[in-house]
Structure formats: structure tokens, C-alpha cells
Write an enzyme that holds these catalytic residues in place. Structure first.
Site, short mmCIF file in Angstrom:
data_model
loop_
_atom_site.label_atom_id
_atom_site.label_comp_id
_atom_site.label_asym_id
_atom_site.label_seq_id
_atom_site.Cartn_x
_atom_site.Cartn_y
_atom_site.Cartn_z
N GLU A 126 0.82 -1.22 0.00
CA GLU A 126 0.00 0.00 0.00
C GLU A 126 0.85 1.27 0.00
O GLU A 126 1.83 1.38 0.75
CB GLU A 126 -0.91 -0.01 1.22
N LYS A 151 0.44 4.98 1.06
CA LYS A 151 -0.35 5.99 1.76
C LYS A 151 0.60 6.92 2.50
O LYS A 151 1.62 6.50 3.04
CB LYS A 151 -1.37 5.38 2.71
N LYS A 183 -8.12 2.62 -2.82
CA LYS A 183 -8.55 2.52 -1.43
C LYS A 183 -9.07 3.88 -0.98
O LYS A 183 -8.32 4.85 -0.90
CB LYS A 183 -7.40 2.06 -0.54
N GLU A 240 -14.45 -4.98 2.87
CA GLU A 240 -13.78 -5.01 4.17
C GLU A 240 -14.77 -5.27 5.31
O GLU A 240 -15.80 -4.62 5.40
CB GLU A 240 -13.06 -3.69 4.40
N ASN A 299 -10.23 -6.72 8.40
CA ASN A 299 -9.41 -5.67 9.01
C ASN A 299 -9.16 -6.05 10.46
O ASN A 299 -10.10 -6.12 11.26
CB ASN A 299 -10.10 -4.31 8.91
N GLU A 343 -5.82 -7.70 6.71
CA GLU A 343 -5.39 -6.30 6.67
C GLU A 343 -5.03 -5.82 8.08
O GLU A 343 -5.70 -6.16 9.03
CB GLU A 343 -6.51 -5.40 6.15
N SER A 344 -3.99 -5.01 8.17
CA SER A 344 -3.56 -4.33 9.40
C SER A 344 -2.77 -5.26 10.32
O SER A 344 -3.14 -6.41 10.55
CB SER A 344 -4.74 -3.73 10.17
#
Length: 274
Positions: A70, A72, A132, A181, A202, A232-233
Site C-alpha cells: 500500500e 499511503k 482505497k 472489508e 481488518n 489487513e492491518s
């Protein structure tokens, strides 16, 4: 997508709706015909009808556990991630490091992203691209397509069931893959009801910022065969990928650990156990 408390989510969604209405007035986008669902202006694509359809999902279904890397610039929970962030440099490093796909934040006020970042990523490498953002309007799907996305994110916590189903269907008509998600079993059921083929769990709790990678483990048994699962995360170590692969996770989405790394390519290789 990590956003903090529900009040923060509500605020971001309100901001997003206002901004989308402004963009719709400033730059109307016609509904593309199904035959024109390939390139609509992003660099690096073929322009053939349906040229990008299914690329993101296919990358996730490849053997072994993949990494969606990703880009960001910042987040409400982590603050600034990289003072100088050059899209081309970072996504090039991701490609060399073995990412199977890219995730590009395009939300501006809270994450520092833009559609320009998505276009730059499209020009820089051929990896499939996820837009996203907080998708609340079909206009954003057309924006995603026009700026080089192969897939979009739909967040169950941000949408009611009719909105989720409608946006999921509209994305499919445009040839966009959809990562839906979820955070718990109720949201997973909603995602499946909407027809999700790709589910992202997530691991971050939106109420207190805590991260629990076991969330993926708890939910994966509820996911039907044939549905792709993304974790995710909270993913930062190679042993986590090994454990998740054993559970049947197809890919992980990693942002902060890679964006903070001095050498994102090396960090991605290390994450992949190379």
C-alpha cells in the site's frame, strides 16, 4: 481501512459525501458502456475493452500468499508515515520486492491521497491497482476506472446493505473487482449477501485502534470456499505470513510497515521471507 472511532468514521464519510458532490458538479463523468470498461485514460493500460477486468482477483488467486503493498502518506491513527513520498519510487520498489498488487489511498483530507497518486501508480508499473477510499457513490467507481484502478474497496461499516449491494453490483458492471472489508461475523454475512468474492478482514478495531491479527483466524472458518480472504492491518513479520497462509489466507495488505521502512523493497522482501 483504519480510521479510529466511529465518530471519526462518520466525520470522514460526511466529508467524503460533500467532496464527491463537489467533484460531480465540477467534472461530470458519463456512465461508460460495458464495451468500454477497459482503459479510460490511465497510462500503462491497453485500452482494449475489458482489458483490466479480473486482474486484481487473479493476482490474489495465484499460488502462495501474496502481498498487496500500500501507498499511503498518512493516517488518522498513525500520523505522517513518510515525509517525502514519491509514488513512482515507492510503487517501483514494491514491484521489485515482489508485491502481487498495489493499494493506493486516494482520500485527501485524512490520508493525504489523491487520484493523481493512482494515475502515477498506473504509469509507474503494471501491477493491479486497488483504489482505497471511502466509496459511497457510483461516481467514485467511474472515477476509479478512469484513473487506472482495477479494483475498489467497499467498507461494510460505512454502508447499509442496499448501498453495499448496489455499489458491489455497479462495480462489477464496470469490470472492477471489489475488496469488501469486514471486522466481524455480522459484517462478513453482509459482505457475502452482497456477493463478495474478495473479503478483507481488518484486524484493527475501529473503536479503540487496537490490532488483533487473530481476528482473521476467528473469521476465516466462516468464509465459504471460493471466496478470497485478505488479512489487513498489523502485518509486519514473515512468520505472520506463514501462519496466515496455513489458515488459507490468500494475501495480506500491508501499508504502514512498508511506508515507514528506509528501504521499502528490502522490507517487502524480508516480509516475504526472502
Amino acid at each position: 481501512m483504519s480510521v479510529g472511532t466511529p465518530n471519526v468514521l462518520d466525520r470522514i464519510l460526511a466529508e467524503t459525501r460533500r467532496e464527491v458532490e463537489r467533484r460531480k458538479r465540477a467534472q461530470p463523468l458519463a456512465e461508460p458502456a460495458p464495451a468500454a470498461q477497459g482503459d479510460t485514460g490511465a497510462a500503462g493500460d491497453t485500452g482494449a475493452p475489458g482489458a483490466r477486468e479480473g486482474r486484481f482477483e487473479a493476482a490474489l488467486r495465484a499460488p502462495g500468499i501474496g502481498v498487496i503493498a500500500e501507498f499511503k502518506r498518512r493516517s488518522p491513527s498513525a500520523g505522517s508515515l513518510r515525509a517525502e513520498s514519491d509514488v513512482e519510487e515507492i510503487v517501483g520498489a514494491y514491484a521489485r520486492g515482489g508485491a502481487v498488487a498495489l493499494s493506493v489511498l486516494t482520500e485527501g483530507p485524512n490520508f493525504g491521497g489523491s487520484l493523481a497518486d493512482l494515475r502515477a501508480a498506473a504509469a509507474a508499473c503494471e501491477l493491479p491497482r486497488l483504489r482505497k477510499d471511502f466509496i459511497v457513490d457510483p461516481y467514485q467507481l467511474r472515477e476509479a476506472l478512469a484513473n487506472g484502478a482495477d479494483a475498489v474497496l467497499l467498507i461494510v461499516a460505512a454502508l447499509d446493505q442496499p448501498q453495499l449491494s448496489s455499489l458491489h453490483e455497479a462495480a462489477a458492471v464496470l469490470g472492477l473487482d471489489v475488496l469488501v472489508e469486514v471486522h466481524d461475523g455480522r459484517e462478513l454475512a453482509q459482505a457475502l449477501e452482497a456477493g463478495a468474492r474478495i473479503v478483507g478482514v481488518n484486524n484493527r478495531d475501529l473503536t479503540d485502534f487496537s490490532v488483533d491479527v487473530q481476528r482473521t483466524q476467528r473469521l476465516i472458518d466462516e468464509v465459504p470456499d471460493g471466496v478470497v480472504v485478505i488479512s489487513e492491518s498489523g502485518i509486519a513479520r514473515a512468520e505472520q505470513l506463514e501462519q496466515l497462509e496455513q489458515l488459507g489466507v490468500a494475501a495480506v495488505l500491508v501499508g504502514e510497515a512498508l511506508m515507514r521502512a528506509e528501504d521499502p523493497e528490502a522490507a517487502l522482501r524480508a516480509l516475504r521471507g526472502l
